[in-house]
Design a protein around this motif. Sequence first.
Motif, short mmCIF file in Angstrom:
data_model
loop_
_atom_site.label_atom_id
_atom_site.label_comp_id
_atom_site.label_asym_id
_atom_site.label_seq_id
_atom_site.Cartn_x
_atom_site.Cartn_y
_atom_site.Cartn_z
N VAL A 28 7.42 13.20 -9.49
CA VAL A 28 8.38 13.19 -10.61
C VAL A 28 7.66 13.21 -11.95
O VAL A 28 8.00 13.98 -12.85
N PHE A 29 6.65 12.36 -12.09
CA PHE A 29 5.94 12.24 -13.37
C PHE A 29 4.71 13.14 -13.46
O PHE A 29 4.05 13.16 -14.50
N ASP A 30 4.40 13.88 -12.39
CA ASP A 30 3.22 14.75 -12.35
C ASP A 30 1.95 13.94 -12.66
O ASP A 30 1.20 14.27 -13.58
N GLU A 38 -1.67 2.81 -13.10
CA GLU A 38 -2.02 2.38 -14.46
C GLU A 38 -0.76 2.28 -15.33
O GLU A 38 -0.58 1.30 -16.06
N ALA A 39 0.11 3.25 -15.23
CA ALA A 39 1.35 3.23 -16.02
C ALA A 39 2.21 2.03 -15.65
O ALA A 39 2.75 1.34 -16.53
N VAL A 40 2.35 1.76 -14.35
CA VAL A 40 3.14 0.62 -13.91
C VAL A 40 2.47 -0.69 -14.35
O VAL A 40 3.15 -1.63 -14.76
N HIS A 45 7.50 -2.29 -13.62
CA HIS A 45 8.02 -1.50 -12.51
C HIS A 45 9.31 -0.76 -12.81
O HIS A 45 9.74 0.06 -12.01
N GLN A 46 9.93 -1.00 -13.94
CA GLN A 46 11.18 -0.32 -14.29
C GLN A 46 10.88 1.14 -14.65
O GLN A 46 10.00 1.43 -15.46
N VAL A 47 11.64 2.04 -14.04
CA VAL A 47 11.43 3.47 -14.26
C VAL A 47 11.51 3.84 -15.74
O VAL A 47 10.67 4.57 -16.26
N GLU A 48 12.52 3.32 -16.43
CA GLU A 48 12.70 3.65 -17.84
C GLU A 48 11.51 3.21 -18.69
O GLU A 48 11.11 3.92 -19.62
N GLU A 49 10.94 2.06 -18.36
CA GLU A 49 9.77 1.57 -19.11
C GLU A 49 8.54 2.44 -18.84
O GLU A 49 7.75 2.70 -19.75
N VAL A 50 8.38 2.88 -17.62
CA VAL A 50 7.25 3.76 -17.29
C VAL A 50 7.42 5.09 -18.01
O VAL A 50 6.47 5.62 -18.58
N ARG A 52 8.98 5.62 -20.82
CA ARG A 52 8.71 5.36 -22.24
C ARG A 52 7.21 5.25 -22.48
O ARG A 52 6.68 5.83 -23.43
N TYR A 53 6.51 4.51 -21.62
CA TYR A 53 5.07 4.35 -21.74
C TYR A 53 4.35 5.71 -21.69
O TYR A 53 3.49 6.00 -22.51
#
Length: 62
Positions: A28-30, A38-40, A45-50, A52-53
């Motif tokens: 999904v995020f490629d 690293e992003a998480v 763990h919230q999809v929306e926060e990842v 945004r990051y």
Amino acid sequence: MDYTTSSSDGSRRIDLTRQTDVQFWCRVFDLSMDELREAVHHAGHQVEEVERYLRQKNGPPH
């Protein structure tokens, strides 16, 4: 866009302990598995926060 593994409170979360989740969100995020972890780690763990990051990290599209 409702790609999801939902927790009991209905929030969309990325579960790094489930290989199928990791593979799905990498597509999904490629991202590579390490990039997703690293992003998480930074965003939670919230999809929306990842999402945004990753937008902030990568800057605006060119």
